[in-house]
Scaffold this active site. Structure first.
Site, PDB file in Angstrom:
ATOM      1  N   ARG A   1      -2.202  -1.288 -18.891  1.00 25.58           N
ATOM      2  CA  ARG A   1      -3.463  -0.552 -18.711  1.00 25.58           C
ATOM      3  C   ARG A   1      -3.263   0.446 -17.585  1.00 25.58           C
ATOM      4  O   ARG A   1      -2.850   0.088 -16.478  1.00 25.58           O
ATOM      5  CB  ARG A   1      -4.593  -1.502 -18.308  1.00 25.58           C
ATOM      6  CG  ARG A   1      -4.851  -2.624 -19.258  1.00 25.58           C
ATOM      7  CD  ARG A   1      -6.256  -3.150 -19.095  1.00 25.58           C
ATOM      8  NE  ARG A   1      -7.175  -2.210 -19.692  1.00 25.58           N
ATOM      9  CZ  ARG A   1      -7.359  -2.072 -21.008  1.00 25.58           C
ATOM     10  NH1 ARG A   1      -6.716  -2.829 -21.855  1.00 25.58           N
ATOM     11  NH2 ARG A   1      -8.204  -1.183 -21.473  1.00 25.58           N
TER      12      ARG A   1
ATOM     13  N   TYR B   1       0.854  -1.195   0.000  1.00 28.94           N
ATOM     14  CA  TYR B   1       0.000   0.000   0.000  1.00 28.94           C
ATOM     15  C   TYR B   1       0.885   1.238   0.000  1.00 28.94           C
ATOM     16  O   TYR B   1       1.891   1.277   0.718  1.00 28.94           O
ATOM     17  CB  TYR B   1      -0.889   0.017   1.247  1.00 28.94           C
ATOM     18  CG  TYR B   1      -2.354   0.013   0.873  1.00 28.94           C
ATOM     19  CD1 TYR B   1      -2.864   1.028   0.069  1.00 28.94           C
ATOM     20  CD2 TYR B   1      -3.210  -0.994   1.283  1.00 28.94           C
ATOM     21  CE1 TYR B   1      -4.192   1.017  -0.309  1.00 28.94           C
ATOM     22  CE2 TYR B   1      -4.542  -1.006   0.914  1.00 28.94           C
ATOM     23  CZ  TYR B   1      -5.020   0.015   0.108  1.00 28.94           C
ATOM     24  OH  TYR B   1      -6.331   0.009  -0.261  1.00 28.94           O
TER      25      TYR B   1
ATOM     26  N   GLU C   1      -0.547   4.823  -0.446  1.00 31.49           N
ATOM     27  CA  GLU C   1      -1.356   6.045  -0.652  1.00 31.49           C
ATOM     28  C   GLU C   1      -0.510   7.281  -0.399  1.00 31.49           C
ATOM     29  O   GLU C   1       0.346   7.283   0.494  1.00 31.49           O
ATOM     30  CB  GLU C   1      -2.544   6.053   0.313  1.00 31.49           C
ATOM     31  CG  GLU C   1      -3.688   5.179  -0.155  1.00 31.49           C
ATOM     32  CD  GLU C   1      -4.810   5.156   0.866  1.00 31.49           C
ATOM     33  OE1 GLU C   1      -4.646   5.682   1.972  1.00 31.49           O
ATOM     34  OE2 GLU C   1      -5.864   4.589   0.543  1.00 31.49           O
TER      35      GLU C   1
ATOM     36  N   THR D   1      -4.027   7.737 -21.353  1.00 33.13           N
ATOM     37  CA  THR D   1      -3.929   6.342 -20.949  1.00 33.13           C
ATOM     38  C   THR D   1      -2.529   5.897 -21.352  1.00 33.13           C
ATOM     39  O   THR D   1      -1.864   6.553 -22.156  1.00 33.13           O
ATOM     40  CB  THR D   1      -4.951   5.441 -21.678  1.00 33.13           C
ATOM     41  OG1 THR D   1      -4.775   5.612 -23.085  1.00 33.13           O
ATOM     42  CG2 THR D   1      -6.372   5.787 -21.297  1.00 33.13           C
TER      43      THR D   1
ATOM     44  N   LYS E   1      -2.861   2.466 -24.950  1.00 31.94           N
ATOM     45  CA  LYS E   1      -3.351   2.494 -26.344  1.00 31.94           C
ATOM     46  C   LYS E   1      -2.137   2.639 -27.272  1.00 31.94           C
ATOM     47  O   LYS E   1      -1.267   1.771 -27.254  1.00 31.94           O
ATOM     48  CB  LYS E   1      -4.376   3.604 -26.516  1.00 31.94           C
ATOM     49  CG  LYS E   1      -5.570   3.478 -25.554  1.00 31.94           C
ATOM     50  CD  LYS E   1      -6.614   4.529 -25.859  1.00 31.94           C
ATOM     51  CE  LYS E   1      -7.480   4.891 -24.696  1.00 31.94           C
ATOM     52  NZ  LYS E   1      -8.690   4.111 -24.547  1.00 31.94           N
TER      53      LYS E   1
ATOM     54  N   ASP F   1      -6.928  15.552 -23.381  1.00 34.56           N
ATOM     55  CA  ASP F   1      -6.942  14.115 -23.111  1.00 34.56           C
ATOM     56  C   ASP F   1      -6.338  13.428 -24.334  1.00 34.56           C
ATOM     57  O   ASP F   1      -7.001  13.272 -25.363  1.00 34.56           O
ATOM     58  CB  ASP F   1      -8.396  13.688 -22.882  1.00 34.56           C
ATOM     59  CG  ASP F   1      -8.543  12.190 -22.686  1.00 34.56           C
ATOM     60  OD1 ASP F   1      -7.553  11.456 -22.873  1.00 34.56           O
ATOM     61  OD2 ASP F   1      -9.665  11.751 -22.361  1.00 34.56           O
TER      62      ASP F   1
HETATM   63  N1  PLP Z   1     -10.122   9.216 -22.680  1.00 34.36           N
HETATM   64  C1  PLP Z   1     -10.263   8.855 -23.961  1.00 34.36           C
HETATM   65  C2  PLP Z   1     -10.114   9.888 -25.032  1.00 34.36           C
HETATM   66  C3  PLP Z   1     -10.544   7.520 -24.288  1.00 34.36           C
HETATM   67  O1  PLP Z   1     -10.703   7.163 -25.563  1.00 34.36           O
HETATM   68  C4  PLP Z   1     -10.693   6.580 -23.240  1.00 34.36           C
HETATM   69  C5  PLP Z   1     -10.993   5.158 -23.480  1.00 34.36           C
HETATM   70  O2  PLP Z   1     -11.356   4.680 -24.461  1.00 34.36           O
HETATM   71  C6  PLP Z   1     -10.546   7.020 -21.927  1.00 34.36           C
HETATM   72  C7  PLP Z   1     -10.272   8.343 -21.676  1.00 34.36           C
HETATM   73  C8  PLP Z   1     -10.753   6.087 -20.764  1.00 34.36           C
HETATM   74  O3  PLP Z   1      -9.685   5.249 -20.568  1.00 34.36           O
HETATM   75  P1  PLP Z   1      -9.808   4.025 -19.535  1.00 34.36           P
HETATM   76  O4  PLP Z   1     -10.606   2.985 -20.215  1.00 34.36           O
HETATM   77  O5  PLP Z   1      -8.374   3.619 -19.307  1.00 34.36           O
HETATM   78  O6  PLP Z   1     -10.427   4.553 -18.297  1.00 34.36           O
END
Ligand code: PLP
Length: 473
Positions: free
Chosen positions: A279, A64, A66, A270, A273, A241
């Site tokens: 992940r 852990y 945190e 993320t 991808k 994002d």
């Molecule tokens: N942001 C975007 C632009 C995404 O395409 C996705 C997932 O497809 C996410 C966030 C969410 O990612 P996660 O599935 O890892 O929570």
């Protein structure tokens, strides 16, 4: 026969798992078989390296931790501190960011950390005792409105879902849609590209706290310099994002105006991808937001997944190698070859092509919904997913689009020539599929065609084995 390190490692892992629960061991083995046999065109998936996968399977998971590096709520976190610090060091160097936070467990979590950091940095929050003992899911729409009012009716401007935005960019099925009054920007209907002038006008009128850039299904580059200019004009924080295209930023395909890290106040991603890591999620930020982002755990996140942070460190280190830039460039070369192959066969694409890792097919001209097309392709051994297209007449469930992406197949080593063959397979399936009368889901495809395409897909993959160093016996 002497086994290589990877085969030995995975075989031992599976053996240990099998001793406890054979069904899980079988599922792991079967997943590798299925992935090896699958012509995977899901734009958000990839294949992480054996080093990334192996970094997750160990006792770092037991700890852990945190809090933040050097400031943990638990004792004995010295090794987790090392893991997190190394991951942060690689993330900062990889993206040229002044600050990185590598704890988010996923992309959604990374966005939530960023939203909360922006709110905490910019908004005075009055006391909300009134809602204290209630479950937020029990709040009515009017109560949410009251709650938003208590936060000063903060506004978020994000890309509309049908133009390629993500649920976490202010839409109701996600908490962001409850926290913020949301408005969307879309694309110009004739070009399929972001209309920056319309975005500017909406921003001037709506005056959002946050403008969200980034997407799940937009096939073009985004001018983040222009978005920052708009954000500055209206006093908004620009959050990007880059979950989908982080690999293209890491691999220096998106530079200058198109590199969000150079222009946004805060960037989320993320790691699994196009970046090809485990992940997970991460946040990059300008120094003024760092303190707030650092509070992500325990503010909105559970304890960090130290084993996954270790794998993130490996993935970031891999992405700093020159080969990763070659890989990232090849993702786009492949995507463009796929788009050209589809266009040459008369298939209609949203925006007429692509600048990134994904292509969005409009299946409307085939008389199909996205769902019918997706299922017919799947039955023919081609794995894609349905997706809304701008002004989609079939809505977000059935849709009129198919989203295809090249990060995974590029990891396997497929190139432009194979992309043209894949375009041919997709064209064959779509033109051999007919909708069932009165249904948006049912369809018919000639089974001989489906079988033929499945065989061709398998032949196409055969020279490009997945995880060639991994022999499970
Ligand atoms: N942001 C975007 C632009 C995404 O395409 C996705 C997932 O497809 C996410 C966030 C969410 O990612 P996660 O599935 O890892 O929570």
């Amino acid at each position: 026969m002497t086994l290589n390190v990877e085969s030995t490692a995975f075989r031992s892992t599976i053996e240990a798992v099998r001793a406890v629960e054979p069904r899980i061991a079988d599922a792991i083995v079967n997943e590798l078989r299925d992935q090896r046999e699958s012509l995977k065109l899901i734009a958000s998936e990839n294949y992480a390296s054996p080093a990334v996968l192996l970094a997750m399977g160990n006792w770092l998971s037991d700890k852990y931790a945190e809090g933040a590096i050097g400031r943990r709520f638990y004792a004995g976190c010295q090794n987790v501190d090392t893991v997190e610090a190394v991951a942060v060091e690689h993330a900062k160097a990889l993206f040229g960011a002044p600050y990185a936070y590598v704890q988010p467990h996923s992309g959604i979590d990374a966005n939530l950390v960023a939203y909360w950091a922006i709110l905490a940095d910019r908004v005075e929050v009055p006391h909300l005792r009134k809602f204290g003992k209630r479950q937020v899911n029990d709040l009515t729409g009017a109560e949410w409105a009251e709650l938003r009012a208590a936060f000063g009716n903060q506004r978020m401007l994000g890309m509309s879902l049908d133009a390629g935005g993500h649920l976490t960019h202010g839409f109701r099925p996600n908490i962001s849609g409850k926290m913020f009054d949301q408005r969307s920007y879309g694309v110009d209907p004739s070009s399929g590209r972001i209309d920056y002038q319309a975005l500017r006008e909406t921003a001037r009128e709506f005056k959002p706290l946050i403008i969200v850039g980034g997407y799940s299904a937009y096939p073009r580059k985004v001018d983040f310099a222009a978005m920052r200019e708009i954000a500055d004009e209206v006093g908004a924080t620009l959050m990007v994002d880059m979950a989908h295209f982080a690999g293209l930023v890491a691999g220096k395909v998106f530079t200058g105006d198109y590199n969000p890290v150079e222009h946004a106040h805060i960037v989320t991603t993320t790691t699994h991808k196009s970046l090809r890591g485990p992940r997970g999620g991460a946040v990059l930020a300008q120094p003024e937001l760092a303190d707030q982002v650092d509070r992500g755990c325990p503010m909105v996140l559970g304890g960090p997944l130290s084993h996954v942070m270790a794998a993130k460190a490996i993935a970031f280190a891999e992405a700093r190698q020159p080969e990763f830039a070659t890989y990232a460039q090849q993702i786009v070369t492949n995507s463009q070859a796929l788009a050209e192959g589809l266009l040459r066969r008369g298939i209609q694409l949203v925006s007429g092509g692509t600048d990134n890792h994904l292509v969005l097919i409009d299946v409307h001209p085939f008389g199909l919904t996205g769902r019918q097309a997706e299922q017919a392709l799947l039955a023919s051994g081609v794995v894609t997913n349905r997706n809304a297209i701008p002004q989609d007449p079939n809505g977000a469930w059935y849709t009129s689009g198919i989203r295809i992406g090249t990060p995974a197949l590029t990891s396997r080593g497929l190139g432009a020539a194979e992309m043209d063959q894949i375009a041919d397979l997709i064209h064959t399936v779509l033109s051999s599929t007919t909708p069932s009368a009165g249904s948006k889901a049912k369809y018919q495809i000639d089974p001989v065609v489906a079988d033929q395409v499945s065989k061709q897909a398998a032949d196409l993959l055969a020279p490009f084995p997945l995880y060639p160093g991994v022999d499970l016996g």
